[in-house]
Design an enzyme around this catalytic site. Sequence first.
Site, PDB file in Angstrom:
ATOM      1  N   THR A  10      54.700 -51.468  45.030  1.00 41.06           N
ATOM      2  CA  THR A  10      55.733 -50.770  44.269  1.00 41.06           C
ATOM      3  C   THR A  10      56.213 -51.678  43.141  1.00 41.06           C
ATOM      4  O   THR A  10      55.788 -52.833  43.046  1.00 41.06           O
ATOM      5  CB  THR A  10      56.954 -50.449  45.150  1.00 41.06           C
ATOM      6  N   MET A  11      57.110 -51.170  42.330  1.00 35.94           N
ATOM      7  CA  MET A  11      57.795 -52.036  41.375  1.00 35.94           C
ATOM      8  C   MET A  11      58.614 -53.033  42.200  1.00 35.94           C
ATOM      9  O   MET A  11      58.979 -52.749  43.334  1.00 35.94           O
ATOM     10  CB  MET A  11      58.763 -51.221  40.509  1.00 35.94           C
ATOM     11  N   SER A  16      53.870 -59.527  39.616  1.00 35.90           N
ATOM     12  CA  SER A  16      53.683 -60.435  38.483  1.00 35.90           C
ATOM     13  C   SER A  16      53.832 -61.884  38.928  1.00 35.90           C
ATOM     14  O   SER A  16      53.151 -62.769  38.410  1.00 35.90           O
ATOM     15  CB  SER A  16      54.684 -60.110  37.374  1.00 35.90           C
ATOM     16  N   ASP A  86      47.695 -57.689  34.516  1.00 38.08           N
ATOM     17  CA  ASP A  86      48.964 -57.224  35.075  1.00 38.08           C
ATOM     18  C   ASP A  86      49.276 -55.853  34.487  1.00 38.08           C
ATOM     19  O   ASP A  86      48.751 -55.494  33.442  1.00 38.08           O
ATOM     20  CB  ASP A  86      50.085 -58.233  34.766  1.00 38.08           C
ATOM     21  N   GLU A  87      50.128 -55.114  35.147  1.00 39.76           N
ATOM     22  CA  GLU A  87      50.484 -53.735  34.745  1.00 39.76           C
ATOM     23  C   GLU A  87      49.211 -52.893  34.576  1.00 39.76           C
ATOM     24  O   GLU A  87      49.093 -52.086  33.649  1.00 39.76           O
ATOM     25  CB  GLU A  87      51.302 -53.737  33.433  1.00 39.76           C
TER      26      GLU A  87
END
Length: 219
Positions: A10-11, A16, A86-87
């Site tokens: 999840t966020m 990161s 990332d992302e």
Amino acid sequence: MSELVFFSGTMDCGKSTLALQIGHNRSARGLQGVIFTRDDRAGEGRLSSRLGLVTDAVEADETMDLYAYLVAHLSRGARADYVIVDEAQFLAPAQIDQLARIVDDLELDVFAFGITTDFRTHLFPGSRRLIELADRIESLQVEALCWCGARATHNARTVGGEMVVEGAQVVVGDVNQAQGEVGYEVLCRRHHLRRMTSATAQAGALSPDVLPVPREART
Ligand SMILES: [Zn+2]
């Protein structure tokens, strides 16, 4: 054997931070990586973590061919021992195919970090393609928690603390946003389905009218 690994979560689950840690561990062994990101909270061409770490990265916009970028990088004589993305949920499916080609043709490890589902619980196209192509999927163990204390498995988009379920799939925002702004909050599935954010739960606790079922199911 090099591999394409999808680290999903999840966020706010430390993706990161882990991406930066993997980079750090490898550079400590003399290895050099290429780091791609897209729409990082610290701005273009940066990979940042909530713990305050930040490093330079290559902004992978939607037109970039990531495989061609690596080929050009290597043919200039520059070094690349591995790739971090990332992302990765924001990448186009074709760009995930390019990552697989980096693994298979250039024999580099690719570590992709991303959120699996959007604020409506649907897979991001980039994450869907990663699930289809990855050699290995790692579900991140640094678990984010819902306001109720349960494991947070879903991302909610909020405006002024209230959960919204309409809108574009990608709106850049962050957790803990100010009033009135688009923000995000991680919730357990139960509270995602009931649309109960920490703000609305708090308001509900003060109201004698609170019921443990969603408003629309009460009529
Ligand atoms: Zn909950």
